[in-house]
Design a protein around this motif. Structure first.
Motif, PDB file in Angstrom:
ATOM      1  N   GLU A   1      -2.790   2.261  -4.078  1.00 32.72           N
ATOM      2  CA  GLU A   1      -2.559   3.062  -3.956  1.00 32.72           C
ATOM      3  C   GLU A   1      -4.500   3.948  -2.569  1.00 32.72           C
ATOM      4  O   GLU A   1      -4.749   2.407  -2.538  1.00 32.72           O
ATOM      5  CB  GLU A   1      -2.893   4.509  -4.217  1.00 32.72           C
ATOM      6  CG  GLU A   1      -0.865   4.698  -5.393  1.00 32.72           C
ATOM      7  CD  GLU A   1      -2.157   5.643  -6.474  1.00 32.72           C
ATOM      8  OE1 GLU A   1      -2.709   6.247  -6.577  1.00 32.72           O
ATOM      9  OE2 GLU A   1      -0.816   6.595  -7.028  1.00 32.72           O
ATOM     10  N   ARG A   2      -4.020   4.392  -2.299  1.00 33.53           N
ATOM     11  CA  ARG A   2      -4.948   4.909  -0.742  1.00 33.53           C
ATOM     12  C   ARG A   2      -5.027   5.951  -0.889  1.00 33.53           C
ATOM     13  O   ARG A   2      -3.701   6.881  -1.391  1.00 33.53           O
ATOM     14  CB  ARG A   2      -4.535   4.046   0.248  1.00 33.53           C
ATOM     15  CG  ARG A   2      -5.146   2.833   0.191  1.00 33.53           C
ATOM     16  CD  ARG A   2      -6.405   2.849   0.331  1.00 33.53           C
ATOM     17  NE  ARG A   2      -6.793   0.773   0.835  1.00 33.53           N
ATOM     18  CZ  ARG A   2      -6.505  -0.262  -0.093  1.00 33.53           C
ATOM     19  NH1 ARG A   2      -6.014   0.335  -0.922  1.00 33.53           N
ATOM     20  NH2 ARG A   2      -7.172  -1.432  -0.449  1.00 33.53           N
ATOM     21  N   ASP A   3      -5.636   7.465  -0.186  1.00 34.68           N
ATOM     22  CA  ASP A   3      -5.586   8.654  -0.103  1.00 34.68           C
ATOM     23  C   ASP A   3      -4.817   9.329   1.179  1.00 34.68           C
ATOM     24  O   ASP A   3      -3.818  10.161   1.000  1.00 34.68           O
ATOM     25  CB  ASP A   3      -7.133   9.511  -0.717  1.00 34.68           C
ATOM     26  CG  ASP A   3      -7.140   9.455  -1.565  1.00 34.68           C
ATOM     27  OD1 ASP A   3      -6.767   8.775  -2.642  1.00 34.68           O
ATOM     28  OD2 ASP A   3      -8.753   9.126  -1.718  1.00 34.68           O
TER      29      ASP A   3
ATOM     30  N   ALA B   1      -5.332  -1.051   5.725  1.00 34.07           N
ATOM     31  CA  ALA B   1      -5.579  -2.583   4.569  1.00 34.07           C
ATOM     32  C   ALA B   1      -4.632  -3.490   5.233  1.00 34.07           C
ATOM     33  O   ALA B   1      -4.244  -4.530   5.287  1.00 34.07           O
ATOM     34  CB  ALA B   1      -5.481  -1.716   2.592  1.00 34.07           C
TER      35      ALA B   1
ATOM     36  N   GLN C   1      -5.497   4.833   5.841  1.00 32.66           N
ATOM     37  CA  GLN C   1      -6.114   4.031   4.792  1.00 32.66           C
ATOM     38  C   GLN C   1      -5.370   2.405   4.709  1.00 32.66           C
ATOM     39  O   GLN C   1      -5.566   1.748   4.570  1.00 32.66           O
ATOM     40  CB  GLN C   1      -6.544   4.527   4.065  1.00 32.66           C
ATOM     41  CG  GLN C   1      -8.086   5.618   4.467  1.00 32.66           C
ATOM     42  CD  GLN C   1      -8.291   6.443   2.724  1.00 32.66           C
ATOM     43  OE1 GLN C   1      -7.222   6.324   1.509  1.00 32.66           O
ATOM     44  NE2 GLN C   1      -9.717   7.297   2.802  1.00 32.66           N
ATOM     45  N   CYS C   2      -4.079   3.514   4.321  1.00 33.51           N
ATOM     46  CA  CYS C   2      -3.299   2.007   4.226  1.00 33.51           C
ATOM     47  C   CYS C   2      -2.573   1.076   5.820  1.00 33.51           C
ATOM     48  O   CYS C   2      -2.543  -0.109   5.298  1.00 33.51           O
ATOM     49  CB  CYS C   2      -1.479   2.784   4.222  1.00 33.51           C
ATOM     50  SG  CYS C   2      -1.589   3.572   2.233  1.00 33.51           S
TER      51      CYS C   2
ATOM     52  N   CYS D   1       0.996  -0.861   0.110  1.00 28.03           N
ATOM     53  CA  CYS D   1      -0.097   0.188  -0.018  1.00 28.03           C
ATOM     54  C   CYS D   1       0.465   1.342   0.245  1.00 28.03           C
ATOM     55  O   CYS D   1       1.716   1.486   1.060  1.00 28.03           O
ATOM     56  CB  CYS D   1      -0.968   0.190   1.304  1.00 28.03           C
ATOM     57  SG  CYS D   1      -2.387   1.307   1.288  1.00 28.03           S
TER      58      CYS D   1
END
Length: 294
Positions: free
Chosen positions: A177-179, A187, A183-184, A153
């Motif tokens: 990808e994350r924003d 994940a 969020q990563c 991520c």
């Protein structure tokens, strides 16, 4: 922030700073729909990087925040005149070009290319590439060369995102990808990702914000990049002022105090062989491969 006009008039300040003078310098006038809103300075920062740029209880804290406050003070702004604006890495360049912020102090890599969208002062911190993994994967993921058939991520727009893509483009690695970093982290913890691509400073902050021994930082020692302060392209004199402020921060010990505070907060100590770096408006060539920041 459409319709906003900004004017930056930079006074010659570097010589005064070198001589040990206090605040001097820049005026940033902000006019929105014909009404003066200043004097203020808008600084883009992270809110999800503990130890660097972190928003908790309505207050921003971290090394980047300390650097931003010092530079703003040197440019002539009281702390109450600073307006921090939370940005994701993907938003940073556009926030400068459209006038949302006057500068960005947000783990912004100055080693890459910025497509003419930003000028970058500094560096103010040099970091190493790193991966954040779950402890139960630490024996299996020992570096970027052990990511085949793994999912990594990466935060869109970050230096680590571009760098991990370049490193793994000929392997069977999936870059998701994350924003944002939270969020990563989600994940990673639920098994959607096997690692989070970052640097050792960001990784230390993310790990410190999660209790227990279930996370491990995997260093990638042959790759480094440098953080700089970004301003809208074409402001060479302002870049020179910021460089002078960063040099003054090291000279008077404020940089060292901010670094020590970061160590107390997240357990991260900058590599003394590379830090504090000398702000020169040109990043040193310090790694096997440079990060490319979009």
């Amino acid at each position: 922030m459409m319709g906003k006009a900004r004017y930056v008039a930079a006074a010659a300040c570097a010589a005064l700073l070198a001589a040990g003078a206090g605040a001097c310098g820049t005026s940033v006038s902000v006019v929105t729909e014909g009404a003066a809103q200043g004097p203020t300075i808008a600084i883009g920062v992270a809110a999800d990087q503990p130890g660097l740029g972190y928003l908790h209880g309505g207050e921003y804290s971290g090394f980047d925040i300390d650097v931003a406050k010092y530079v703003a003070k040197t440019l002539g702004y009281a702390e109450k005149q600073i307006v921090f604006k939370q940005l994701s890495p993907a938003m940073r360049a556009s926030a400068l070009t459209d006038g949302t912020v006057d500068m960005v102090v947000d783990s912004f890599s100055m080693d890459g290319t910025h497509d003419g969208e930003a000028d970058v002062a500094g560096p103010y911190l040099t970091v190493r590439e790193a991966l954040l993994v779950r402890s139960d994967s630490a024996s299996e993921i020992t570096g970027t060369d052990s990511l085949s058939d793994k999912t990594v991520c990466a935060v869109a727009g970050s230096a680590a995102d571009d760098n991990i893509r370049n490193r793994t483009k000929n392997t069977r690695t999936t870059v998701a990808e994350r924003d944002t970093y939270p969020q990563c982290m989600t994940a990673l913890m639920i098994g959607e990702a096997d690692a989070v691509a970052a640097d050792d400073a960001i990784s230390a902050g993310l790990a410190s914000n999660n209790t227990g021994d279930h996370l491990k930082i995997v260093d990638v020692p042959d790759t480094t990049w440098s953080y700089g302060i970004a301003v809208k392209s074409g402001q060479d004199e302002l870049v020179g002022q910021i460089d002078a402020a960063l040099r003054a921060m090291v000279k008077d010990g404020s940089w060292q105090k901010a670094a020590a505070d970061m160590g107390k907060s997240i357990g991260y100590t900058p590599d003394a062989s590379m830090n504090p770096p000398k702000a020169t408006a040109k990043a040193p060539s310090s790694g096997a491969s440079a990060a490319s920041e979009k």
